[in-house]
Motif scaffolding. Structure first.
Motif, PDB file in Angstrom:
ATOM      1  N   CYS A  88       0.846  -1.191   0.000  1.00 45.16           N
ATOM      2  CA  CYS A  88       0.000   0.000   0.000  1.00 45.16           C
ATOM      3  C   CYS A  88       0.885   1.247   0.000  1.00 45.16           C
ATOM      4  O   CYS A  88       1.905   1.296   0.689  1.00 45.16           O
ATOM      5  CB  CYS A  88      -0.885  -0.023   1.247  1.00 45.16           C
ATOM      6  SG  CYS A  88      -1.797   1.494   1.558  1.00 45.16           S
TER       7      CYS A  88
ATOM      8  N   ARG B 120       0.429   3.960   1.395  1.00 40.50           N
ATOM      9  CA  ARG B 120       0.463   4.601   2.723  1.00 40.50           C
ATOM     10  C   ARG B 120       1.021   3.664   3.800  1.00 40.50           C
ATOM     11  O   ARG B 120       0.850   3.893   4.983  1.00 40.50           O
ATOM     12  CB  ARG B 120      -0.938   5.078   3.083  1.00 40.50           C
ATOM     13  CG  ARG B 120      -1.408   6.169   2.095  1.00 40.50           C
ATOM     14  CD  ARG B 120      -2.747   6.714   2.432  1.00 40.50           C
ATOM     15  NE  ARG B 120      -2.692   7.493   3.658  1.00 40.50           N
ATOM     16  CZ  ARG B 120      -3.769   8.003   4.229  1.00 40.50           C
ATOM     17  NH1 ARG B 120      -4.957   7.817   3.695  1.00 40.50           N
ATOM     18  NH2 ARG B 120      -3.663   8.690   5.343  1.00 40.50           N
TER      19      ARG B 120
ATOM     20  N   TYR C 114       1.245   3.710   8.129  1.00 40.64           N
ATOM     21  CA  TYR C 114       0.523   2.767   8.979  1.00 40.64           C
ATOM     22  C   TYR C 114       1.424   1.785   9.720  1.00 40.64           C
ATOM     23  O   TYR C 114       1.012   1.154  10.680  1.00 40.64           O
ATOM     24  CB  TYR C 114      -0.454   1.941   8.139  1.00 40.64           C
ATOM     25  CG  TYR C 114      -1.482   2.738   7.398  1.00 40.64           C
ATOM     26  CD1 TYR C 114      -2.002   3.914   7.911  1.00 40.64           C
ATOM     27  CD2 TYR C 114      -1.943   2.317   6.169  1.00 40.64           C
ATOM     28  CE1 TYR C 114      -2.949   4.644   7.226  1.00 40.64           C
ATOM     29  CE2 TYR C 114      -2.896   3.035   5.462  1.00 40.64           C
ATOM     30  CZ  TYR C 114      -3.390   4.200   5.995  1.00 40.64           C
ATOM     31  OH  TYR C 114      -4.318   4.912   5.316  1.00 40.64           O
TER      32      TYR C 114
ATOM     33  N   SER D 154     -12.343   2.924   5.568  1.00 42.07           N
ATOM     34  CA  SER D 154     -11.147   3.543   4.978  1.00 42.07           C
ATOM     35  C   SER D 154      -9.979   2.570   4.967  1.00 42.07           C
ATOM     36  O   SER D 154      -9.213   2.523   4.009  1.00 42.07           O
ATOM     37  CB  SER D 154     -10.753   4.797   5.755  1.00 42.07           C
ATOM     38  OG  SER D 154     -11.723   5.792   5.614  1.00 42.07           O
ATOM     39  N   LEU D 155      -9.847   1.810   6.043  1.00 38.04           N
ATOM     40  CA  LEU D 155      -8.754   0.837   6.103  1.00 38.04           C
ATOM     41  C   LEU D 155      -8.946  -0.238   5.029  1.00 38.04           C
ATOM     42  O   LEU D 155      -7.990  -0.629   4.362  1.00 38.04           O
ATOM     43  CB  LEU D 155      -8.658   0.203   7.491  1.00 38.04           C
ATOM     44  CG  LEU D 155      -7.504  -0.772   7.695  1.00 38.04           C
ATOM     45  CD1 LEU D 155      -6.156  -0.117   7.401  1.00 38.04           C
ATOM     46  CD2 LEU D 155      -7.509  -1.318   9.123  1.00 38.04           C
TER      47      LEU D 155
ATOM     48  N   HIS E 254     -10.207   0.197   2.247  1.00 37.16           N
ATOM     49  CA  HIS E 254      -9.837   0.818   0.964  1.00 37.16           C
ATOM     50  C   HIS E 254      -8.348   0.585   0.680  1.00 37.16           C
ATOM     51  O   HIS E 254      -7.957   0.391  -0.468  1.00 37.16           O
ATOM     52  CB  HIS E 254     -10.145   2.316   0.994  1.00 37.16           C
ATOM     53  CG  HIS E 254      -9.675   3.048  -0.210  1.00 37.16           C
ATOM     54  ND1 HIS E 254     -10.284   2.933  -1.440  1.00 37.16           N
ATOM     55  CD2 HIS E 254      -8.642   3.896  -0.399  1.00 37.16           C
ATOM     56  CE1 HIS E 254      -9.647   3.675  -2.318  1.00 37.16           C
ATOM     57  NE2 HIS E 254      -8.640   4.278  -1.716  1.00 37.16           N
ATOM     58  N   HIS E 255      -7.522   0.600   1.725  1.00 40.99           N
ATOM     59  CA  HIS E 255      -6.080   0.421   1.563  1.00 40.99           C
ATOM     60  C   HIS E 255      -5.649  -1.037   1.662  1.00 40.99           C
ATOM     61  O   HIS E 255      -4.688  -1.450   1.015  1.00 40.99           O
ATOM     62  CB  HIS E 255      -5.317   1.240   2.616  1.00 40.99           C
ATOM     63  CG  HIS E 255      -5.546   2.710   2.497  1.00 40.99           C
ATOM     64  ND1 HIS E 255      -5.062   3.455   1.451  1.00 40.99           N
ATOM     65  CD2 HIS E 255      -6.241   3.563   3.287  1.00 40.99           C
ATOM     66  CE1 HIS E 255      -5.422   4.717   1.605  1.00 40.99           C
ATOM     67  NE2 HIS E 255      -6.133   4.807   2.703  1.00 40.99           N
ATOM     68  N   TYR E 256      -6.351  -1.795   2.501  1.00 35.05           N
ATOM     69  CA  TYR E 256      -6.012  -3.204   2.722  1.00 35.05           C
ATOM     70  C   TYR E 256      -7.293  -4.032   2.721  1.00 35.05           C
ATOM     71  O   TYR E 256      -8.187  -3.771   3.515  1.00 35.05           O
ATOM     72  CB  TYR E 256      -5.306  -3.392   4.076  1.00 35.05           C
ATOM     73  CG  TYR E 256      -3.887  -2.905   4.070  1.00 35.05           C
ATOM     74  CD1 TYR E 256      -2.872  -3.690   3.543  1.00 35.05           C
ATOM     75  CD2 TYR E 256      -3.557  -1.655   4.576  1.00 35.05           C
ATOM     76  CE1 TYR E 256      -1.565  -3.250   3.511  1.00 35.05           C
ATOM     77  CE2 TYR E 256      -2.240  -1.208   4.552  1.00 35.05           C
ATOM     78  CZ  TYR E 256      -1.261  -2.002   4.022  1.00 35.05           C
ATOM     79  OH  TYR E 256       0.033  -1.565   3.986  1.00 35.05           O
TER      80      TYR E 256
END
Length: 193
Positions: free
Chosen positions: A7, A9, A13, A44-45, A47-49
């Motif tokens: 990711c 970001r 994190y 939201s998390l 969305h990234h993972y």
């Protein structure tokens, strides 16, 4: 299925998720708790993972990437040296001081990954062990499979040794000297075949 890239970001994190997984254990951390600790909503998390497994995989992959890179740096420094073992042990001890939670996760929570992720981690571990074998050299007269088995044991010793003395009242220098002595003896014995 291909392993997705880390990711974008991830660095943001990493520390909080690493601390949470290391202190509680991967299985004890829910996605909502993880999201809250990162200052995100669960949506939201996601969305990234797609799962917390993917974040754990990124942390373990980062660990092996750094371990392999550190071996490369040590290899450059010790090419001409006779004693290759001491710098190699010191590199592992230093990395353990810098990344203790990564070491813990890589050993304790590897089984929480899916089969494809575990297979990729096994591949990274094999790369690390083969590079370690190139640095140390294969003991004379040992078959390739026996040499790889010996270096696997050496790798496990190097990765786990710093945790052996955490409960003893030793300063960092005393602990490192004692570990270097133990590891040097054990690795020399294993190399002897």
């Amino acid at each position: 299925m291909l392993i997705p890239k880390r990711c974008a970001r991830f660095a943001e994190y990493r520390n909080k998720s690493l601390e949470l997984f290391a202190s509680k254990g991967f299985g004890q951390v829910g996605m909502r708790e993880l999201a809250a600790s990162l200052g995100l909503s669960a949506g939201s998390l996601y969305h990234h993972y797609p799962s917390k497994q993917h974040l754990l995989f990124d942390l373990i992959e980062e660990f092996y990437d750094e371990l392999i890179a550190a071996l490369g740096r040590v290899e450059q420094k010790i090419r001409a040296k006779q004693n290759k073992l001491q710098p190699l042990i010191q590199m592992h001890l230093t990395l353990h001081h810098e990344m203790p939670s990564h070491f813990r996760l890589a050993e304790r929570d590897l089984g929480c990954l899916n089969e494809e992720q575990q297979q990729h981690v096994r591949y990274l571990r094999e790369q690390y062990e083969r590079r370690l074998l190139l640095i140390l050299g294969s003991p004379a007269g040992l078959s390739e499979s026996r040499s790889l088995a010996a270096v696997g044991v050496i790798a496990n010793l190097l990765k786990s040794a710093p945790s052996w003395l955490v409960h003893y009242d030793l300063n960092e220098q005393e602990r490192d000297e004692l570990l270097q002595s133990f590891l040097a003896g054990a690795v020399s014995q294993l190399q002897a075949g």
